[in-house]
Structures are given as structure tokens and as C-alpha cells.
Scaffold this active site. Structure first.
Site, mmCIF file in Angstrom:
data_model
loop_
_atom_site.group_PDB
_atom_site.id
_atom_site.type_symbol
_atom_site.label_atom_id
_atom_site.label_comp_id
_atom_site.label_asym_id
_atom_site.label_seq_id
_atom_site.Cartn_x
_atom_site.Cartn_y
_atom_site.Cartn_z
ATOM 1 N N ALA A 103 0.855 -1.191 0.000
ATOM 2 C CA ALA A 103 0.000 0.000 0.000
ATOM 3 C C ALA A 103 0.886 1.234 0.000
ATOM 4 O O ALA A 103 2.093 1.145 0.220
ATOM 5 C CB ALA A 103 -0.894 0.018 1.235
ATOM 6 N N LYS A 104 0.304 2.374 -0.272
ATOM 7 C CA LYS A 104 0.996 3.639 -0.068
ATOM 8 C C LYS A 104 -0.044 4.722 0.052
ATOM 9 O O LYS A 104 -1.144 4.607 -0.492
ATOM 10 C CB LYS A 104 1.909 3.957 -1.264
ATOM 11 C CG LYS A 104 3.036 4.904 -0.930
ATOM 12 C CD LYS A 104 4.147 4.173 -0.201
ATOM 13 C CE LYS A 104 5.420 4.949 -0.112
ATOM 14 N NZ LYS A 104 6.572 4.052 0.069
ATOM 15 N N GLY A 105 0.325 5.766 0.791
ATOM 16 C CA GLY A 105 -0.559 6.919 0.908
ATOM 17 C C GLY A 105 0.236 8.162 0.606
ATOM 18 O O GLY A 105 1.468 8.153 0.651
#
Ligand code: GLU
Length: 414
Positions: A103-105
Site C-alpha cells: 500500500a501507499k498513501g
């Protein structure tokens, strides 16, 4: 032509798909994220005005475990970039064999422009907006470019307050008093050091006296300078967003750290000559460490890179075209998804410690990290030799095959 970061990921998927003779049913699911969300983050600035920022969270997959990856605060953050970073996390976690998806934000913001209070309000509102999809069994954020342990403390507090109980395992890279892991801050750089040490056995170089140039002096580059220097290397050039410095006799990372503390930049360090970020990349050296942002080594400068070994501290610093040029020129590359995986490995250790409520000594963290990185390096090298391919292709083949195998075992729901 320089493609987007996500195109670089897709190019690698096609390459390893062909290498591993995967059919479309296996490659297809690797091409798109499980879930992407875009949120608006209105915050009250200190002057009373409301400003609206845009935030993202992309969960690439949760095939091998909860989604995992950092939160980036940078003005150039886009959905395409976050998608690429999330995909890279997924393959990276598989390469070092930890039980996470990717994931990444990110939030499109220049954190240096915000006061501490504004930064806290931005963080809390961003977390409130993605609250429903994160948690220790769902998706676990961590620091990345522009964020730090204090930001992670606000992430943990916001989630804990909304849930009604303290949930330390919901985020990693926290300060140690809140359930952070010892050794997490320098973990990415320490992992980089271990992979460099492993790689030096391959091309027959030695760390002792090796000339090192480092682009980026944040969490990765700064700690890498100190650790490589302590390992006997000579740090001949470093840079940050404001520019770089060069001293062929070698820079002293401790004195540089003090200079950075008082001036906020490596620029102007006494005794060193100025150098641009672009010129640093083509400096004659033994080890080049790109530790800033994506797409720094491109087809424009790849034929002028004069390093013998490239250790990718940043995510995606080399474009596919540049990669092909470097490969042809025989420059040994430790690819990002292997080289900088130490951060997420110790994030995994932090998550494990939080779940146990029992914390390890720093030496234990380091010993386990060394073991993980050595194993991953050996696994990737074995694949490289087996298929007669470069380390990047081998790392992708390793990661992608672990993800594909897990997907096959789980089967399709519905
Ligand atoms: N942001 C780091 C990376 O790109 C660490 C992510 C994590 O610890 O989850 O690998």
C-alpha cells in the site's frame, strides 16, 4: 521517453511475466490495484483560512497479508505515483518474505510550508478520511518522504481515539515510547548497508576506502552516509533539495550532521565544493546511492554515470530506459525493492512486537534485519544466476512469483 512511475512497474511485470512464462490469468491481476481512494482534506490554517489538500491511499493487494506502506507528504504527489509506490511495496514485501501486501498513501502538500499545528491537523483529518480501510489487520501505514515518527504518533492517536482503545499495531515507525521499534529510524539505511556489503562480494570491491556519492540526505541518505562511513567508506558527495557538496578527501558525517542541524541543509558545509544534484549522479565514484525521489537516473544521464555499483535507497530512482543502458554498461545495481527493504522489514518487526506487547533490544532488531536482508539478497542472486538476468529482473521475478503463488493457493472469491 520517460514513462510514469506506474508505467515502470508495469514494464517490469510484463518482463517477468514473459520470463516466468505466466499466462494472462496470472499477469492480469498484477496490473491493477485492489483499491485506490482519493480524499479531500480541508484544514484550518493558522491564519484562520481553510485550505483543501488532496490525499490518496492505494492498497495494491492484500494477497500475502494486510496492506503495508508509508505515507508521503510532497507537493508532487499524484495518484499515479502513489499507485506505483504501492505496487513496489507489494513486490518488496514479497522479496523479503514478510507477510504483507502493498500500500501507499500520500498528500500533495509541502510540509515545510506548514506549521507544526497545521501539520497535525492535516494528518488527523487525512487519517479520519481513510480510517475505515486501515488497521493492524487491514492496512498499516508508516513514514515515507516528508513524514516522520511524530506524524506516525498523530496517526496512532487519531485511530486510537476513534476506536476507543489504544491500537499501537495500526501504524509503524512510531516513536519508541508509543510502541515503536528500536532501530526503526535507521532501518532502511542499515538494510542498504547490508545489501551493499553482500553485493561487494560479487564484483570484488571493498567497502574500505570505497568512494560514495549520495543523492538525498533525509532519513535514508543521512543514515546511510553515517553507516557507510563507519564501515570504512569515503563519502565524497551528498546533496539535498537545496543542492550538493563535494569533497574528494571525504566528508565527516558527524560534522555534517551538526551543520545540517544549524543551517537546515548540507549546502555550505565548510571545506566542501558545491555540486548540483544532477552532477552528483555522474561523479566518478565506486558506489552511487540515489536516496531521494523517483526518476533521477534517466536515459539523459545513464551513459554518464561513472559508479561501479548503484544502491537504490529511493523507490524508483532509475527509469526503465536508464536501467537498460546501465545494464548494458555492466554497472551492478541493487534494485530498490531489495536495497531499501530494511525499513519495511523493521516495520514488520515493530508490528510483531506491538501484537506481542513485548519489545526487543536494538541488537536483536539488527541481527534479525541482517538475517532477512542477507537471505533476500541470496534468494535474488540465485534467481539472477538461474535465469541469467540482472538483479532487478531477478528481484521482481522473486517477488511476483511469491505473490502469484499465494494468489493461486487462495483462489478466486465469488
Ligand atoms: N516508506 C518505506 C518504504 O518505502 C517504509 C514503508 C513501511 O515501513 O511500511 O519502503
Amino acid at each position: 521517453m520517460t514513462e510514469s512511475p506506474f508505467d515502470s512497474y508495469l514494464a517490469m511485470v510484463e518482463r517477468v511475466g514473459a520470463l516466468l512464462r505466466y499466462d494472462e490469468s496470472t499477469v492480469g491481476p498484477l496490473r491493477a490495484p485492489k483499491r485506490s481512494i482519493i480524499v479531500s482534506i480541508p484544514i484550518e490554517m493558522d491564519n484562520g483560512q481553510v485550505e483543501v489538500f488532496t490525499g490518496y491511499r492505494v492498497q495494491y493487494d492484500t494477497i500475502r497479508g494486510p496492506a503495508k506502506g508509508g505515507i508521503r507528504y510532497h507537493p508532487a504527489v499524484t495518484l499515479d505515483e502513489v499507485k506505483a509506490l504501492a505496487a513496489w511495496m507489494s513486490v518488496k514485501c514479497a522479496v523479503v518474505d514478510i507477510p504483507f501486501g502493498g500500500a501507499k498513501g500520500g498528500v500533495a502538500v509541502d510540509p515545510a510550508r506548514l506549521s507544526l499545528r497545521e501539520l497535525e491537523r492535516l494528518t488527523r483529518r487525512y487519517v479520519a478520511e481513510i480510517f475505515d480501510i486501515i488497521g493492524p489487520d487491514r492496512d498499516i501505514p508508516a513514514p515515507d518522504v516528508g513524514t516522520n515518527p511524530q506524524v506516525m504518533a498523530w496517526v496512532m492517536d487519531t485511530i486510537s481515539m476513534k476506536r476507543g482503545y489504544v491500537e499501537p499495531g495500526t501504524v509503524t515507525g512510531k516513536p519508541v515510547p508509543l510502541g515503536g521499534s528500536r532501530g526503526r529510524e535507521e532501518a532502511t539505511a542499515r538494510g542498504l548497508l547490508y545489501t551493499v556489503q553482500a553485493a561487494l562480494r560479487v564484483p570484488g570491491l571493498s567497502l574500505e576506502g570505497a568512494r560514495v556519492a549520495i543523492q538525498g540526505y533525509g532519513n535514508v541518505g543521512g543514515h546511510a552516509a553515517r553507516l557507510l562511513h563507519d564501515g570504512g567508506a569515503r563519502i565524497i558527495a551528498v546533496s539535498d533539495v537545496r543542492g550538493g557538496i563535494h569533497d574528494p578527501r571525504g566528508l565527516d558525517p558527524q560534522a555534517l550532521h551538526r551543520h545540517l542541524g544549524t543551517t537546515g541543509s548540507v549546502v555550505g558545509f565548510p571545506g566542501a565544493a558545491p555540486i548540483t544534484n544532477a552532477d552528483l549522479l555522474t561523479l566518478e565514484c565506486d558506489i552511487l546511492v540515489p536516496a531521494a525521489l523517483e526518476q533521477q537516473i534517466t536515459e539523459e544521464n545513464a551513459d554518464r554515470v561513472r559508479a561501479r555499483l548503484i544502491a537504490e535507497g529511493a523507490n524508483g530512482p532509475t527509469t526503465p530506459d536508464a536501467d537498460a543502458i546501465l545494464r548494458e554498461r555492466g554497472i551492478f545495481i541493487i534494485p530498490d525493492i531489495l536495497c531499501n527493504a530494511g525499513g519495511v522489514v523493521v516495520s514488520y518487526f515493530e508490528w510483531v512486537q506491538d501484537r506481542y506487547g513485548y519489545f526487543w533490544k536494538e541488537e536483536e532488531v539488527q541481527a534479525r534485519l541482517a538475517e532477512k536482508m542477507q537471505q533476500a539478497f541470496d534468494d535474488v542472486l540465485t534467481v539472477a544466476n538461474q535465469h541469467q538476468v540482472d538483479m532487478r529482473t531477478a528481484a521482481y521475478a522473486m517477488g511476483v512469483s511469491r505473490i502469484a503463488e499465494a494468489r493461486r493457493l487462495r483462489g478466486l472469491y465469488g
